[in-house]
Design an enzyme around this catalytic site. Structure first.
Site, mmCIF file in Angstrom:
data_model
loop_
_atom_site.group_PDB
_atom_site.id
_atom_site.type_symbol
_atom_site.label_atom_id
_atom_site.label_comp_id
_atom_site.label_asym_id
_atom_site.label_seq_id
_atom_site.Cartn_x
_atom_site.Cartn_y
_atom_site.Cartn_z
ATOM 1 C CB CYS B 171 1.075 -2.492 -6.179
ATOM 2 S SG CYS B 171 0.757 -3.204 -8.069
ATOM 3 C CG HIS B 303 5.390 1.202 -6.269
ATOM 4 N ND1 HIS B 303 5.512 0.304 -5.455
ATOM 5 C CD2 HIS B 303 4.787 1.476 -7.133
ATOM 6 C CE1 HIS B 303 3.325 0.130 -6.039
ATOM 7 N NE2 HIS B 303 3.785 0.147 -7.065
ATOM 8 C CD GLU B 314 8.813 4.897 -6.344
ATOM 9 O OE1 GLU B 314 8.051 4.329 -7.565
ATOM 10 O OE2 GLU B 314 9.023 5.503 -5.329
ATOM 11 C CE LYS B 335 7.416 -3.139 -7.236
ATOM 12 N NZ LYS B 335 7.392 -1.753 -5.806
ATOM 13 C CG HIS B 340 4.716 -5.077 -8.643
ATOM 14 N ND1 HIS B 340 4.759 -5.320 -7.790
ATOM 15 C CD2 HIS B 340 4.354 -4.086 -9.244
ATOM 16 C CE1 HIS B 340 3.845 -4.168 -7.381
ATOM 17 N NE2 HIS B 340 3.677 -3.669 -8.287
ATOM 18 C CG PHE B 399 -2.673 -0.223 -10.945
ATOM 19 C CD1 PHE B 399 -2.001 0.609 -11.299
ATOM 20 C CD2 PHE B 399 -2.995 -1.170 -11.752
ATOM 21 C CE1 PHE B 399 -0.940 0.126 -12.170
ATOM 22 C CE2 PHE B 399 -1.997 -1.825 -12.823
ATOM 23 C CZ PHE B 399 -1.714 -0.762 -13.422
#
Lengths: 87, 411
Positions: B171, B303, B314, B335, B340, B399
């Site tokens: 990501c 994010h 976050e 997003k 995403h 990830f």
């Protein structure tokens, strides 16, 4: 049968080369038709799919293959042999 | 001005072009208009075997017709992720007005991010050999599916003959790619870098794999909202032209924003669970690299995946990195609108950052319904806001615990 193999192979190569089938003769070489190495591999794939045959073509060393690609006539003759061998 | 790369001193880096295709629009103006309106690009997925999925929503590019953009030969060589990339790259390079056919192309390159590469090609051909029992696949399967295919086709399309490669950090892929492109232009290793990323994972195998993790929402993407229940996948591409500032200024280019900082970090902890410390180090690092203080940052594109774990981690990282200023800055997750885009997501999100700096419009976090005390920041809920901001950050936390944060300033 033989005539139809010829017409079908020419039609496949013509589509690949973006030419009219009439512009392709038995003496034409793939290079003359503007077919590069990727185009050649793609044409061989399309011929295999169309006739359900397996063509012994090695893209590493095309000249060493048991499949003559020197001209359209040679390609058609080789395809005819493979099609006959299948039957 | 010499076209040879300069090797000494730090160069400033200008953004002189941008392009995109995603569920919100097939170009930058349409995408930014959708972000301003808070429009949602998420809907019912439409592709083969979708009925066998338990997750059936996504931000898909509907009505995509490759024949409208590419010839037959090109389509046989371009996976969808490459098609998306080329469309976005044409818009970006077109806007920049640059021509790389001459000497400029020798010191210009392309670095792109993608996580899955030609996933549709894998999917289609696995289906052919496993499900349909075919014993022969098209000869271009490998050149289509390889992760660097898009970067290579962009290099060929425009004559970019300098440093070119592809980055895969899940990501964070496109943020890592853009950060490296920035560093190359800043160091003088390249004069111009075409950069960003793309993803086209919305196919049966792509979504089925994600289902396994059980982090996908079945109804909506609601970042920072207490009732959030997972991420929603999108697809598309974002591409930018990063150009040596002096080169851009000398030719009178329209400079859209300045790239001023980049930092990356690794959590070194867990393959899927994020760490606030790792994220915070990347956030603080980007500000330090840019020579910015926390008070200088007016907006962060989060994010903000909409998972329970990401959003609270976050927010904790931002709260810690910014101290009291965390309550004054705006942070939104776009997003919620474009989904995403995995390896391409940072690139589409950087568009929102440029819009904030250039137009003074902060894209909202839509789908926000209930405050979450663990996400107690100004997340610009549901409606875009006008605000003058001088500097922004864009977060990406992948990830694997790989974090990448970019800092931009108003030009």
């Amino acid at each position: 049968m033989s005539k139809s193999v010829q017409d079908r192979v020419i039609a496949i190569v013509a589509e690949q080369a973006m030419l009219d089938p009439d512009e392709i003769t038995l003496g034409s070489t793939p290079a003359e038709l503007g077919i590069d190495s990727l185009g050649l591999v793609e044409s061989i794939f399309a011929i295999e799919e169309a006739f359900d045959i397996s063509i012994p073509f090695n893209a590493n060393e095309p000249a060493q293959s048991d499949f003559d690609i020197s001209s359209m006539g040679a390609i058609i003759a080789a395809v005819e042999k493979l099609v006959a061998g299948k039957a | 001005m010499s076209l040879r790369p300069v090797s000494q001193g730090r160069r400033r880096v200008a953004i002189t072009g941008m392009g995109t295709i995603n569920a919100l629009g097939c170009n930058v103006p349409d995408t930014l208009a959708a972000m301003r309106e808070g429009r949602c690009g998420i809907g019912e997925l439409d592709f083969q075997d979708v009925e066998r999925l338990s997750v059936r929503i996504g931000a898909q590019v509907h009505g995509w017709e490759p024949e409208a953009h590419f010839n037959r030969q090109q389509i046989s060589l371009y996976d969808k992720f490459t098609q998306f990339t080329l469309l976005a790259a044409k818009e970006a390079v077109g806007q920049s007005g640059l021509n790389f056919q001459g000497e400029l192309g020798l010191c210009s390159g392309v670095v792109l991010g993608t996580a899955g590469g030609g996933l549709n090609t894998w999917d289609e051909n696995y289906r052919a050999v496993y499900e349909e029992g075919k014993n022969r696949v098209h000869p271009f399967v490998v050149p289509k599916l390889m992760n660097n295919a898009a970067a290579s086709h962009v290099s060929m399309e425009f004559g970019l003959r300098g440093p070119s490669f592809t980055v895969a950090t899940a990501c964070a892929s496109s943020n890592h790619a853009m950060g490296l492109a920035f560093q190359m232009v800043r160091s003088g290793a390249a004069r111009v870098m075409v950069t960003g990323g793309s993803e086209a994972m919305l196919c049966f195998g792509g979504v089925k794999a994600w289902e396994g993790l059980r982090v996908m929402s079945r109804d909506a993407c609601r970042p920072f909202s207490a009732n959030r229940n997972g991420m929603v996948q999108g697809e598309g591409a974002g591409v930018f032209v990063f150009e040596d500032w002096d080169h851009a200024a000398a030719r009178g280019a329209d400079i859209l924003a300045e790239v001023v900082g980049f930092a990356m970090s690794a959590d070194a902890q867990d393959i899927v669970m994020p760490s606030a410390q790792g994220a915070e180090r990347a956030i603080a690092g980007a500000m330090q690299d840019a020579g910015l203080n926390p008070e200088d940052i007016g907006y962060i594109n989060a994010h903000g995946t909409g998972t329970a774990a990401n959003d609270k981690t976050e927010c904790a990282a931002v709260a810690h990195a910014f101290g009291h200023h965390a309550d004054r800055l705006m942070i939104s997750s776009t997003k919620s609108m474009h989904g995403h885009l995995i390896g391409g997501t940072g690139a589409v999100e950087l568009l929102a950052c440029v819009m904030a700096l250039r137009a003074g419009i902060i894209a909202p976090t839509i789908g926000y319904e209930e405050p979450d005390p663990e996400c107690a920041l100004d997340v610009v809920p549901n409606v875009a806001r006008e605000a003058r901001v001088g500097a922004v950050l864009s977060n990406a936390f992948a990830f694997g615990g790989l974090n990448a944060v970019i800092a931009l300033k108003r030009a």
